[in-house]
Design an enzyme around this catalytic site. Sequence first.
Site, PDB file in Angstrom:
ATOM      1  N   TYR A 160      36.106  37.989  43.539  1.00  0.00           N
ATOM      2  CA  TYR A 160      36.968  39.223  43.610  1.00  0.00           C
ATOM      3  C   TYR A 160      36.602  40.546  43.370  1.00  0.00           C
ATOM      4  O   TYR A 160      37.199  41.334  44.021  1.00  0.00           O
ATOM      5  CB  TYR A 160      38.043  38.849  42.529  1.00  0.00           C
ATOM      6  CG  TYR A 160      39.353  39.592  42.138  1.00  0.00           C
ATOM      7  CD1 TYR A 160      40.346  39.312  43.268  1.00  0.00           C
ATOM      8  CD2 TYR A 160      39.327  40.709  41.320  1.00  0.00           C
ATOM      9  CE1 TYR A 160      41.411  40.423  43.064  1.00  0.00           C
ATOM     10  CE2 TYR A 160      40.497  41.406  41.106  1.00  0.00           C
ATOM     11  CZ  TYR A 160      41.487  41.353  42.059  1.00  0.00           C
ATOM     12  OH  TYR A 160      42.561  42.140  41.962  1.00  0.00           O
ATOM     13  N   VAL A 161      35.538  40.565  42.560  1.00  0.00           N
ATOM     14  CA  VAL A 161      35.022  41.850  42.463  1.00  0.00           C
ATOM     15  C   VAL A 161      34.312  42.355  43.690  1.00  0.00           C
ATOM     16  O   VAL A 161      34.232  43.506  43.990  1.00  0.00           O
ATOM     17  CB  VAL A 161      33.867  41.804  41.124  1.00  0.00           C
ATOM     18  CG1 VAL A 161      32.838  42.866  41.094  1.00  0.00           C
ATOM     19  CG2 VAL A 161      34.778  41.589  40.005  1.00  0.00           C
TER      20      VAL A 161
END
Length: 256
Positions: A160-161
């Site tokens: 996600y990052v």
Amino acid sequence: MSADHRLLTDKVALITGASSGIGAAAARVFAREGARVVLTARREDRLKALVASLREQGAEAEYVVADMTRREDTRAAVAHAVDSYGRLDVAFNNAGWGTGREPLHEMDEQLYDRIMDVNVRGVWNCLRDEIAAMLPTGGGAIVNNSSVGGLLATPVAAPYVAAKHAVIGLTRAAAAEYAAQGIRVNSVAPGTTRTEVVAEWFAAVPGTEEALHAATPQPRTAEPEEIAEAAAWLCSDRASFVTGAVMPVDGGFTMV
């Protein structure tokens, strides 16, 4: 407020991920600010209800069931906006997805692929078709929804990052490439926002919301409308000299 003072009077706006959360809030805010909105998401029942509600309030609204990871769907959504209203002026690429808070070395490959596909390929697909529609009419404004996860790193959320950092990279690259042709591209980076997914996370992991509040100068969770307001301003002519920017909407979380 008179129509002359609304942010998006007569603008044709495409909003992705509009069936809930920040996207649904954006539909309401953009319509309130005078835009003619075309909403996309995968859940038709929610889109239909939202469009009906907006029309009852006097807004012009359409919807298209679409999955932004599929290029044919982004083409169809943009084409629907152009066919319905003659052009595309602004877009809020909000559709995204994130789950699976696991250590990187244990994370499933399919989960990684899904997170990257929705958050990065989806924005990539949208940008291509939105820009192609805006160029013949002299330009427009696009806002991509990233995250505070696109500005810093948090544990057990590596894909996600990475995906949200990529959204910011796409934003800046597109802004640099098309600024001279009248297309502005910016990004919002929301902090913790009270969406369905976040509510489920808080319920599943007691104490999470309180811990996030303790780390935020404005110690609370954002409402979806607060993110939508920032996106509406960036899409408006009042932000006419803003491009390639990343606007944190996070209560100060990233400044500490």
